[in-house]
Enzyme design. Structure first.
Site, PDB file in Angstrom:
ATOM      1  N   TRP A   1       0.833  -1.210   0.000  1.00 22.93           N
ATOM      2  CA  TRP A   1       0.000   0.000   0.000  1.00 22.93           C
ATOM      3  C   TRP A   1       0.859   1.248   0.000  1.00 22.93           C
ATOM      4  O   TRP A   1       0.552   2.224  -0.691  1.00 22.93           O
ATOM      5  CB  TRP A   1      -0.984  -0.032   1.165  1.00 22.93           C
ATOM      6  CG  TRP A   1      -1.902  -1.211   1.038  1.00 22.93           C
ATOM      7  CD1 TRP A   1      -1.907  -2.328   1.801  1.00 22.93           C
ATOM      8  CD2 TRP A   1      -2.912  -1.410   0.036  1.00 22.93           C
ATOM      9  NE1 TRP A   1      -2.856  -3.206   1.341  1.00 22.93           N
ATOM     10  CE2 TRP A   1      -3.489  -2.675   0.271  1.00 22.93           C
ATOM     11  CE3 TRP A   1      -3.378  -0.638  -1.033  1.00 22.93           C
ATOM     12  CZ2 TRP A   1      -4.511  -3.189  -0.536  1.00 22.93           C
ATOM     13  CZ3 TRP A   1      -4.402  -1.142  -1.828  1.00 22.93           C
ATOM     14  CH2 TRP A   1      -4.952  -2.409  -1.576  1.00 22.93           C
TER      15      TRP A   1
ATOM     16  N   ASP B   1      -1.509   6.917   6.330  1.00 22.33           N
ATOM     17  CA  ASP B   1      -2.581   6.010   5.919  1.00 22.33           C
ATOM     18  C   ASP B   1      -2.832   5.059   7.096  1.00 22.33           C
ATOM     19  O   ASP B   1      -2.046   4.154   7.339  1.00 22.33           O
ATOM     20  CB  ASP B   1      -2.152   5.234   4.677  1.00 22.33           C
ATOM     21  CG  ASP B   1      -3.178   4.171   4.269  1.00 22.33           C
ATOM     22  OD1 ASP B   1      -4.215   4.042   4.944  1.00 22.33           O
ATOM     23  OD2 ASP B   1      -2.928   3.459   3.270  1.00 22.33           O
TER      24      ASP B   1
ATOM     25  N   LYS C   1     -12.345  -1.513   8.107  1.00 18.94           N
ATOM     26  CA  LYS C   1     -11.697  -2.371   9.106  1.00 18.94           C
ATOM     27  C   LYS C   1     -12.403  -2.069  10.438  1.00 18.94           C
ATOM     28  O   LYS C   1     -13.421  -2.680  10.726  1.00 18.94           O
ATOM     29  CB  LYS C   1     -10.197  -2.092   9.210  1.00 18.94           C
ATOM     30  CG  LYS C   1      -9.500  -1.873   7.875  1.00 18.94           C
ATOM     31  CD  LYS C   1      -9.296  -3.137   7.057  1.00 18.94           C
ATOM     32  CE  LYS C   1      -8.501  -2.798   5.792  1.00 18.94           C
ATOM     33  NZ  LYS C   1      -8.356  -3.902   4.880  1.00 18.94           N
TER      34      LYS C   1
END
Lengths: 355, 355
Positions: free
Chosen positions: A100, A167, A191
């Site tokens: 990511w 992030d 999440k």
């Protein structure tokens, strides 16, 4: 009853599912479904306000930070963050801790120059690099706090001479953080916040409007701040479920209590991985993620048999990411410790079977 | 039972609400909520495939067109359309038929020059301009097929020497269209497709990759085509509900049948507006929208009294958009004709009361 170890979209509390299911039929006693109400109705404006206020309270977000409820996931923030913070002709610095982070780096290069201060790539991302210097002449320093694929997590907020951009998609709301140390935090909701389709942005207002770049209005944080997250039709249901989930978190005792539980859950599983001769954890011990516990078998030929046994015991979504293999047990907030105990039991049962 | 005339997010079929509510508890007999399943699970991949296939079948989308399930609404497409289709240094042409068209024009100016071929503004957007020429030296011509705020709709697809780009947010799936006449169609889902949080893009593949511009990957249609709408975590629940709703539409007889019903519903209401001496429709008769029927009272002082009576009869969300006032009855696909009859009854009751 399934035990859902999925990496996201992931388990949410059962009572949240129940309340959400009811609201799809009759929201707040309006006689209307949550899916058919106007985002401009006073009932939904109250949902947005409460969601924002729950985030502000749970994370102690300072008053000069805006909280935005957006769409497009972290992927879109990989572009929006530099669009909004990287000056025309400016520089940024990134830490590369996994897939990511790499995507974020790639996207930032569309907007200016990017210095990668360190990368875990040569170690297959099993270690978070710690030996690097953040340049003072960059507009911000970006890192990923938790790496879902490789199962590593960065617990200590870096000391930075420039605004920090993070992030936090996969560990926000799982542990205490000092928001005032960041310039910008973003997170896909799917999440610990709520279902897919919602993205949270927390931004220090003082950093905005300084790039010298023309930002299309829909990508400009300021448009969304001015419109109180109603610049476009918001993802109504995802916000509503996030509100229910954050209410649950507050009732449970907030971040402090959930962090305590998350420490116990992950420690329980790592102890078994370290003890059980059939299994091994590839990540550096000091960087082990509390959210995504990755592990492999000493004998990879047994992996499918173990997965089959787990499945039989109603433990689902334990397969590792397709790019790394092995197993991944995601222990997000809503996963009860009883599910972790059951996983440990199955690992021990498997050990017995193979003695 | 409420009769929901809201302009969007709007009414969906009651059986869709029921199925969606059940899936929040137990999706497809997996023992998991639709909110906690992986977007990479085979069950959800089947949902994406079926949704795409329903859109392709219902609208007869040619094979060289991609169908994308995105986020960010029409607002985001106002930027993405020119990013992907307007060449560096190129020109585009727009038709200004109302607020949404104006926003689209404003956003396009960030990417190149924009010629507004005609505007309904001087007529307060009550008429769709018809007397204009589309230049031949532009990369595309953009229009909005239905104007939710002003209650006008453009039924005849313009003859265009350049690719047509259309914001169909509020009338897609309500009537037959020839997709092959368009280069790009986009639509926020929250009218006739599904709940908020999903955006549909239908694009002729041959038009892409020709701008000479570097497009951030998350805003590049080609990324989403390559990833089959899984470039980022998709809005799982919104897609699932859209699939349920499109299944309902197909079972009902598809676009042909729903268009027939939509004609009857809107005609029924316009006839009463024209007959009832207390009411008046501001839009040009030939441009009257079938989706959003706007009307005002000859005596504006009676408006709040009428709204109160409608509310008492369980007719909700009839208030006109805050920028124009009066009333707006949105007659989307899922609104039954019985709701329209009830509205007509209330208008007649109100007339009786004021004789």
């Amino acid at each position: 009853m399934k035990h859902n170890f999925g990496a996201g979209p992931c388990i949410l509390p059962q009572e949240v599912f129940k309340q959400a299911s009811e609201a799809v039929i009759n929201f707040n006693d309006t006689g209307l479904s949550i899916l058919e109400i106007s985002h401009r109705s006073k009932e939904f404006e109250a949902v947005v306000a409460e969601t924002e206020s729950l985030i502000r309270d749970l994370l102690s977000v300072p008053q000069n930070y805006s909280i935005l409820l957006l769409q497009g996931g972290a992927r879109q923030q990989f572009a929006m963050a530099p669009m909004n913070l990287l000056k025309e002709g400016g520089k940024s610095a990134y830490l590369d801790t996994g897939s990511w982070a790499s995507y974020a780096i790639k996207e930032a290069k569309n907007f200016g120059s990017v210095e990668v201060v360190a990368s875990g790539k040569e170690n297959n991302y099993t270690i978070i690099p710690k030996d690097y210097t953040i340049p003072t002449d960059v507009d911000y320093f970006h890192y990923t706090s938790n790496n879902t694929i490789f199962g590593t997590e960065l617990f200590d907020i870096p000391n930075s001479p420039v605004p920090l951009v993070c992030d936090m998609s996969s560990d926000i709301m799982s542990r205490k953080i000092d928001v005032s140390k960041f310039g910008l935090i973003y997170a896909g909701a799917q999440k610990n916040i709520g279902p897919a389709g919602l993205t949270i942005v927390i931004v220090n207002n003082d950093l905005l409007g300084k790039t010298g770049r023309t930002i299309p209005s829909v990508f400009d944080y300021q448009s969304h701040i001015n419109a109180k997250s109603m610049f476009n039709t918001p993802p109504v249901f995802s916000i509503y479920v996030a509100m229910l989930n954050l209410r649950w978190l507050r009732l449970k005792g907030g971040i402090e209590e959930i962090e305590r539980e998350n420490i116990v859950k992950s420690r329980t599983l790592y102890e078994e991985i370290d003890r059980n001769p059939l299994f091994r954890g590839p990540s550096a011990v000091e960087d082990r993620s509390r959210m995504n516990v990755t592990f492999v078998m000493e004998n990879p030929e047994l992996e499918s048999e173990f997965l089959a046994l787990a499945q039989k015991r109603d433990l689902v979504a334990l397969k590792g990411h397709r790019s790394v293999g092995g197993f991944r047990a995601s222990l997000y907030n809503a996963l009860p410790i009883s599910s972790v105990h059951l996983l440990v039991d199955v690992m021990q049962e498997f050990e017995e079977n193979h003695k």
